[in-house]
Enzyme design. Structure first.
Site, PDB file in Angstrom:
ATOM      1  N   ASP A 104     -15.261 -15.111  -2.792  1.00 12.38           N
ATOM      2  CA  ASP A 104     -15.258 -14.806  -4.226  1.00 12.38           C
ATOM      3  C   ASP A 104     -16.056 -13.544  -4.559  1.00 12.38           C
ATOM      4  O   ASP A 104     -17.290 -13.569  -4.512  1.00 12.38           O
ATOM      5  CB  ASP A 104     -15.858 -16.010  -4.968  1.00 12.38           C
ATOM      6  CG  ASP A 104     -15.921 -15.814  -6.457  1.00 12.38           C
ATOM      7  OD1 ASP A 104     -15.188 -14.949  -6.987  1.00 12.38           O
ATOM      8  OD2 ASP A 104     -16.710 -16.524  -7.110  1.00 12.38           O
ATOM      9  N   ASP A 153     -11.714  -9.343  -8.824  1.00 11.48           N
ATOM     10  CA  ASP A 153     -12.250 -10.655  -8.479  1.00 11.48           C
ATOM     11  C   ASP A 153     -11.302 -11.441  -7.574  1.00 11.48           C
ATOM     12  O   ASP A 153     -10.308 -11.997  -8.037  1.00 11.48           O
ATOM     13  CB  ASP A 153     -12.530 -11.435  -9.767  1.00 11.48           C
ATOM     14  CG  ASP A 153     -13.105 -12.816  -9.476  1.00 11.48           C
ATOM     15  OD1 ASP A 153     -13.533 -13.050  -8.324  1.00 11.48           O
ATOM     16  OD2 ASP A 153     -13.114 -13.664 -10.385  1.00 11.48           O
TER      17      ASP A 153
END
Ligand SMILES: *[C@@H]1O[C@H](CO)[C@@H](O)[C@H](O)[C@H]1NC(C)=O
Ligand SMILES: *[C@@H]1O[C@H](CO)[C@@H](O)[C@H](O)[C@H]1NC(C)=O
Ligand SMILES: *[C@@H]1O[C@H](CO)[C@@H](O)[C@H](O)[C@H]1NC(C)=O
Ligand SMILES: *[C@@H]1O[C@H](CO)[C@@H](O)[C@H](O)[C@H]1NC(C)=O
Ligand SMILES: *[C@@H]1O[C@H](CO)[C@@H](O)[C@H](O)[C@H]1NC(C)=O
Ligand SMILES: *[C@@H]1O[C@H](CO)[C@@H](O)[C@H](O)[C@H]1NC(C)=O
Ligand SMILES: *[C@@H]1O[C@H](CO)[C@@H](O)[C@H](O)[C@H]1NC(C)=O
Ligand SMILES: *[C@@H]1O[C@H](CO)[C@@H](O)[C@H](O)[C@H]1NC(C)=O
Length: 521
Positions: free
Chosen positions: A126, A333
């Site tokens: 992440d 992201d």
């Protein structure tokens, strides 16, 4: 606009790696058929695609299975005569391969090994947050088995069972963490407790910080395993998505703050302060710490005053032969499944895109995306306008896979596609789907984001996946490039892994299962 209500459908992420199986009511079941399953391999062979790997000894889905897989990949790479020039590139001990798992939010997962004796976890990667945490000394954790995980059985980390585990104490400078993590020293206990909240609704992890060894492999041989102490979260209590299908076995924050693994590795002098993630169209990927990319990659500056996010400036979007007007900023992201755009930008993209597609737009409340288009009967080919994001400095960021396909659940035939973006009130996030087909370099030393078209297997000069090459056809007019829908002719025959029928009425329930937003914005 037509309606799809009479047509039950499934969503297909460009290469059909996942199949959803929904049963009546509010419950659902999703079969995990990723690239390495027997069924997918048979299917690939039947399509004449190069067979990737033949699982032999290890049980499908076990950690050993993945390790064998990675050994196979290494052998393949070394036969192709590849070697890494840089010596300070490290990856996980189990290999640098990441796998996009459709049933677990469509995010990329890697096998991460920690502790003594060592234990391996399937951890979501992440770039929208900073802390690495594992399910640990569990008070409230995701189940260890689930139909969503396929044949995998997860483990939990127990601090008392690792001889190298040390709790971070309250007074320690390592307890001085970024505010987004909310570390605190509570009452009588001397442990450095933490809580971190993510953008997905009610989603958090909390516990205490520990130090333990992380196993890394150097270079491309997979030899030279090093053990380096790092700080991570012993996640005793998880909430929200983490209890269902999002990162059930841990999450690794790869942001810029000092608590993220790339930062710790660079601070130790082990790697350059940079790393790369490749997002293959077939669902496979790579993560390499210390990788600064190649000289011919495209680049744009990271917005410096927006530390710790990977926030970039975009001047406009090029869609087919037109371009949009507004400039905007967006976060990059890997922990967000699908790209999310603020209303104005969303509208510019979707309107300009719709103007240039030939299929009829359809609307159906059950579709997870607003802009979907239906094939005419017998259509086997789709010509899409190119989508490029013009970044600050002028480099074009190509969106290689802006769409997802819709497939009839009854005939398995493709029935249309959707532009895979979602609207938001005020935030722009370039999610995992818009990163696919590229190797992205997060160069924190130079403070640039780099990218290059890459299939995650071949040499640096590769420009796309074999499927893309096979499928591409000369482009008519300005609408380049034309993409033949590769699944179109094969789909009706793929009975072997065909998903079981799904009532479209509960697709939206299933959709919430594969949409994850892991960021701390
Ligand atoms: C993990 O432990 C097993 C069993 O002791 C060992 O065979 C393996 O090499 C270890 N893995 C790493 C990365 O050190
Ligand atoms: C570690 O702690 C757990 C409880 O948190 C306990 O069940 C387990 O037996 C302990 N293991 C060892 C080796 O002490
Ligand atoms: C980590 O960063 C925070 C601010 O983001 C700072 O206050 C803290 O001192 C840093 N901790 C260490 C160990 O460098
Ligand atoms: C989030 O938590 C609040 C308070 O516990 C609850 O009222 C709300 O329904 C939850 N939302 C979701 C989507 O679960
Ligand atoms: C990691 O992936 C790269 C390709 O991106 C490859 O060159 C390298 O050999 C791989 N390294 C390991 C250890 O698997
Ligand atoms: C990205 O940077 C811009 C410009 O500094 C800023 O306005 C925006 O709020 C940042 N985005 C996020 C999500 O922090
Ligand atoms: C873009 O292409 C479409 C269809 O090919 C055409 O109708 C339109 O006029 C073109 N726009 C420009 C600005 O060239
Ligand atoms: C889109 O980006 C690609 C890759 O950078 C570039 O080759 C292509 O020329 C761009 N197309 C347009 C119309 O800007």
């Amino acid at each position: 606009m037509a309606s799809l209500t009479s047509l039950p459908f499934l969503l297909l992420l460009f290469t059909a790696l996942t199949a959803f199986t929904l049963t009546a009511g509010d419950t659902f079941r999703v079969d995990l058929h990723h690239r390495y399953s027997d069924k997918v391999r048979q299917w690939a062979e039947s399509k004449g695609l190069p067979a990737t790997w033949h699982p032999e000894k290890a049980p499908v889905g076990s950690v050993e299975y993945y390790k064998d897989l990675i050994r196979h990949d290494r052998a393949l790479l070394s036969r192709r005569g590849r070697s890494l020039a840089a010596t300070d590139v490290y990856t996980f001990a189990a290999g640098n391969e990441t796998v996009r798992v459709g049933t677990l939010g469509n995010l990329h997962y890697a096998l991460v090994t920690v502790g003594t004796p060592n234990q391996t976890f399937l951890v979501a990667m992440d770039t929208g947050s900073d802390l690495f945490w594992l399910p640990c000394n569990c008070k409230q954790c995701a189940p260890l088995t689930s139909p969503l995980y396929g044949n995998l059985e997860f483990s939990i980390f127990k601090t008392n069972e690792s001889s190298t585990s040390k709790a971070i104490s309250c007074g320690s400078s390592q307890c001085n963490v970024p505010t987004s993590v909310h570390a605190a020293c509570t009452g009588t206990g001397s442990d450095c407790t933490y809580t971190i909240n993510y953008a997905s609704v009610n989603t958090s992890s909390s516990g205490f910080l520990v130090e333990d060894v992380l196993y890394l492999a150097k270079g491309d041989t997979g030899a030279d395993i090093v053990q380096t102490p790092i700080v991570f979260g012993c996640g005793e209590v998880q909430t929200g998505s983490f209890l269902k299908s999002g990162a059930p076995n841990g999450l690794m924050g790869l942001g810029m703050d000092n608590l993220s693994v790339p930062t710790m590795l660079a601070k130790k002098g082990l790697t350059s302060d940079s790393f790369s993630m490749c997002f293959g169209a077939d669902g496979s990927g790579r993560l390499n710490f210390g990788d600064k990319g190649s000289p011919d990659q495209s680049e744009t500056p990271l917005i410096v005053d927006n530390y710790p996010f990977y926030n970039i400036s975009l001047e406009r979007m090029v869609i087919g032969n037109s371009s949009t007007k507004s400039s905007f900023t967006a976060l990059v992201d890997s922990g967000t499944s699908f790209t999310i755009l603020a209303k104005q930008i969303y509208q510019e993209l979707t309107t300009t895109f719709t103007e240039q597609v030939t299929e009829t737009q359809i609307s159906d409340a059950n579709l997870p995306f607003e802009f979907c288009y239906q094939f005419s009967s017998g259509q086997t080919k789709v010509v899409l306008p190119i989508v490029n994001l013009t970044t600050k400095g002028g480099s074009q960021f190509p969106v290689v896979h802006p769409i997802v396909y819709l497939v009839s659940e009854t005939s398995q035939a493709p029935i249309g596609y959707c532009l895979a973006v979602l609207p938001s009130t005020n935030i722009n996030i370039i999610g995992q789907n818009f990163l696919t087909g590229l190797r992205i370099v997060f160069d924190r030393e130079k403070m640039v984001l780099g990218w290059k078209k890459f299939d995650c297997y071949n040499s640096e000069t590769s420009t796309g996946s074999p499927i893309d090459k096979k499928a591409s056809a000369p482009s008519p007019g300005a609408q380049a490039p034309s993409t033949l829908f590769p699944e179109a002719t094969q789909l009706p025959g793929r009975k072997s892994w065909a998903p079981v029928l799904s009532p479209s009425t509960i697709l939206s329930t299933a959709f919430s299962v594969f949409l994850m937003v892991f960021g701390i914005f």
